[in-house]
Each structure stands twice: as structure tokens, then as C-alpha cells.
Write an enzyme that holds these catalytic residues in place. Sequence first.
Site, mmCIF file in Angstrom:
data_model
loop_
_atom_site.group_PDB
_atom_site.id
_atom_site.type_symbol
_atom_site.label_atom_id
_atom_site.label_comp_id
_atom_site.label_asym_id
_atom_site.label_seq_id
_atom_site.Cartn_x
_atom_site.Cartn_y
_atom_site.Cartn_z
ATOM 1 N N ARG A 174 38.357 -17.786 24.775
ATOM 2 C CA ARG A 174 38.128 -19.164 24.294
ATOM 3 C C ARG A 174 39.078 -19.371 23.119
ATOM 4 N NH1 ARG A 174 33.982 -23.321 23.082
ATOM 5 N NH2 ARG A 174 33.343 -22.902 25.206
ATOM 6 N N ARG A 208 26.718 -21.497 23.546
ATOM 7 C CA ARG A 208 26.254 -21.497 24.926
ATOM 8 C C ARG A 208 27.210 -20.743 25.844
ATOM 9 N NH1 ARG A 208 23.791 -25.919 24.990
ATOM 10 N NH2 ARG A 208 25.534 -26.463 23.673
ATOM 11 N N THR A 209 28.498 -21.065 25.753
ATOM 12 C CA THR A 209 29.455 -20.446 26.668
ATOM 13 C C THR A 209 29.509 -18.936 26.443
ATOM 14 O OG1 THR A 209 30.735 -22.478 26.716
ATOM 15 C CG2 THR A 209 31.837 -20.504 27.482
ATOM 16 N N LYS A 258 43.999 -10.046 9.063
ATOM 17 C CA LYS A 258 44.760 -8.951 8.467
ATOM 18 C C LYS A 258 46.221 -9.004 8.878
ATOM 19 C CE LYS A 258 40.807 -5.826 8.457
ATOM 20 N NZ LYS A 258 40.249 -4.659 9.134
ATOM 21 N N HIS A 262 38.489 -25.977 31.206
ATOM 22 C CA HIS A 262 37.283 -25.185 31.018
ATOM 23 C C HIS A 262 36.718 -24.961 32.420
ATOM 24 C CE1 HIS A 262 33.891 -23.316 29.361
ATOM 25 N NE2 HIS A 262 33.443 -24.237 28.534
#
Lengths: 326, 168
Positions: free
Chosen positions: A117, A67-68, A95, A147
Site C-alpha cells: 500500500r 481495514r485493508t 533511517k 485498488h
Amino acid sequence: MSTRQIQLDSGGQLHHFISIEGLSREILTDILDTAENFATVGTRQVKKVPLLRGKTIVNLFFEPSTRTRTTFELAAKRLSADVLNLNISTSATSKGESLLDMLHNLEAMHCDMFVVRHNQSGAAHFIAEHVAPHISVINAGDGSHAHPTQAMLDMFTIRRHKPDFTSLRVAIIGDIKHSRVARSQIHALNILGVPEVRVIGPQTLIPPEASHLGVHIYHSLEAGLQDVDVVLTLRLQRERMEGALLPSEAEFFARFGLTEAKLKLAKPDAIVMHPGPINRGVEIDSAVADGPQSVILEQVTNGIAVRMAVMSMVLGRPPQSGEESR
Amino acid sequence: MPERHDVQTLLDQMAGELRTLLASRHISNPGMIGIHTGGVWVAEALHHLLHLQQPLGTLNITFYRDDFTRIGMHPRVQPSSLPFDVENQHIILVDDVLHTGRTIRAALNEIFDYGRPASVILVTLVERGGKELPICADITGTKLDLGANQHVKLSGPSPLKLTIQESA
């Protein structure tokens, strides 16, 4: 450098959006008012304005999110920006490339904004400290810290139903301890002048520092819901729990799950919110989540307008001296 | 500038000219749109004088400005509201002052994001010179020849008043 200092430029304008904490009521109100202007864009024939045409926005997601990430992507596209989605868990870090090397590579591609995020608290702040000065960083959730755009879309949704913050009684229910959403909500409600913020949950899921945030703590859902105007439910965050904080989801639902019967204790016109994704039958009953007092899907719609507002505010400020050269 | 501008006289004269123009183009039910903030005041007055049937639309062109990265956002302005379908509609676009033409450029872009109008007529209370784009008003209340250090400002909404200020 504190988060407050790093978020604002020398003219007091929002440059990064890392945390609600330390921001003024004026800035939060500006975000809500700007979002109000963007709210109509999604209903038009052409769902796009040319405001950020030519800007490049990178979604840096170190933690899964649907959603975000989707609403940030849609917000950027509706502002006519170009968007790059990087799912880092499956990309360069495997890597052995360091985070800073990756950031400097993205800077070299002339990106203008990172939406971050991360499962570690403080990740967005760390990135904001190390990026080139012309790049803005928006926190899309860091660990259990903050948030801020979720909190602002919640404030936007509350204001649309209850325009006067200074007359509200708001309850936040559930897993406060692991919830970055709850932390950001509490700061935003306090700054916007809500006189009574309650947190409701079992002792094990309310952090000891909650009492310093100016909230009233309840360990009984029935007592905490009395006469509230807004009910904010939270997702039970199994993935962040260590040890036996909860006996079982069924017992949690029996004591703290929001059912129609318990919701009757709140004011008759109370609204019910949830940041998603919902665990139906754990923190909220389906009858409530889909019921007439639920504004959960409005939250999703409003999330796009609020993210458009924040993105355009951080990229729309006048350039500061010395920034243009980079 | 010593002359006094009676805004009501200008509005009456503009309404008359607009009525003639609409008749000559056989437009019977136009949609009127005012640009925030001063243009909305002028549009409200003209909308009333012409007894237009469709509700008045308002436009906030903040998101279409070309100087956004230099001056930033103005969150306090009301959102755009177009209460009629723009598609195939004859539009009367109203602003208070026509200066560089950049506001009108932005407004036209925004209108086209709502649909494809049949035509757009531009009406401004004042045309002040200093044009930077090839944009002309179809109907103008008054033309003022102002220097770069002079500003014309409409205050309102009631009463509407034009003042000319000099900046240092």
C-alpha cells in the site's frame, strides 16, 4: 513493461496482482469463483486451511490503513501463511535506507509475497519490476491509480446479490478523480460485461479521462440514480485534494450525499455499497449506510475471502522454469 | 481390461455391506460425506439406497491438497458443504477411486477442521492399487490391479459409468 505483461507469467497465470486493467474476464471470474470456495472457511470451527503453510507474506504499508491491512492479514492467516506487518512510515525509510535496499533485505529473508500500500501511483508496479522472480506482489492501493482487491470484493458482493453482470446498471458516486477504488471498479465492471456504468459527481471531481473509460457521466445525482441496480458510494478524499475543488462538505452532501429520498430513485431492490471508511453525513447519510439496502458490512466480510483467493492464486501457480533457483 | 463394471450392482452390494457394518458398530444415524466430484455421485446413490436421515455433506479438498504448489487451484469445483455438526458424529466418507490415499488424507484433515467426529468409515467404489499412504477403505465396490499408465474414471452423475483408459 506494461502492467498486463508483468502480472501474468509465461503460462498466462496470475503472478502479481497490480491492476484490474488488462486482465481477462476468465481471470476475474476465476478470482470470484475461488473466493466463493473460501467464503465458508470463516464460518467453520477452525477458520483456517493449510494451503499456504510455510509461506511468508509481508504487508508493506507505506500509507495508513486499518481495514485493508487487517483483512489482508486475516486472509493470510486463514491460509496458514506467516505474516509480517511493516508500517514503513515509522520504520527503515526514516533511517535513510532506500526502498530497493529494504526489498532486497526482505528477499534475503526468503519471503514469498509483498502486499503493498503506497500513496504514490505506480509503487506496486515498481516493486513488482524489481523483486526476485519467485516473489509475488499484490497491490493494496497505490495513490489514485488502482485498488484491485477492493474492486474484486465489490464485484464479489455485487454477484452474490445480482448474479448476472450483463443485465446491470451501476452508478459510482462522488470523488472519482482521487479514487483508485473507482478506477479499479470501472475496469472490473467493464471487463465483466456490465452494459451501463455511470459516474456521478461535481465537474471538479470527475477526471477528464473518464469519458474514455466507457462510462456515462452525470453531474446530477437525481438523474444518475434513475433505475440503477447497484449504487457504489466513495469516500471524499480530503487528503488527496489540492486547492478548492469543493466549496464545503455540507454543500457536497446537499448535492451528492446519498439519502433515503434520493435512493428511492434507484430500483427498489438496488444495493448500496461503500469501500469505507465512511464519512457519515458527507457522502452518505447514516440512515442509508445502516439501512436495509446497505451491504457495506458484507463487503468487509467478503474482502477476506477475495484476498484469500488472490493470494492463493498467485502463490499456487506451477513454478516457471528458472524461478526455482532463486 | 475387458470386464464390464456394472456400477449399479456394485452400489447395491456396497449398500448391503455398509448396512451390516453400521449395525455391527451400533451406528444408527451416521452423516455421509462425498468428495467432489465423483465421490459425491457415489455418495448420493448410497445415501438414497440406505435411506439416511441426515442431509448429504460434500467436500472440496482443494485447499488441503499436498500438490497445490505444483498444480495450482481448481476454482470451478463446488465449495465444501457440511449440513450437519461433525462433532461426535459417526461419519461415512465416500470417494470414487482410492489410489495413492492422498485425497483421503486431505479429506480427513478438512473434516477435523469442522469438528471431532466419533468415527470415520471409508467407502470407495474402486480400489486400484498404488497406495502411498497407510489408508485402507472399510468397504470397496471392486478392486482393480492397474498399471501406472492406466487410469480409471467414473463418469456421471446419470448414468454412473466406469471406464479404464491407457495413457501413452
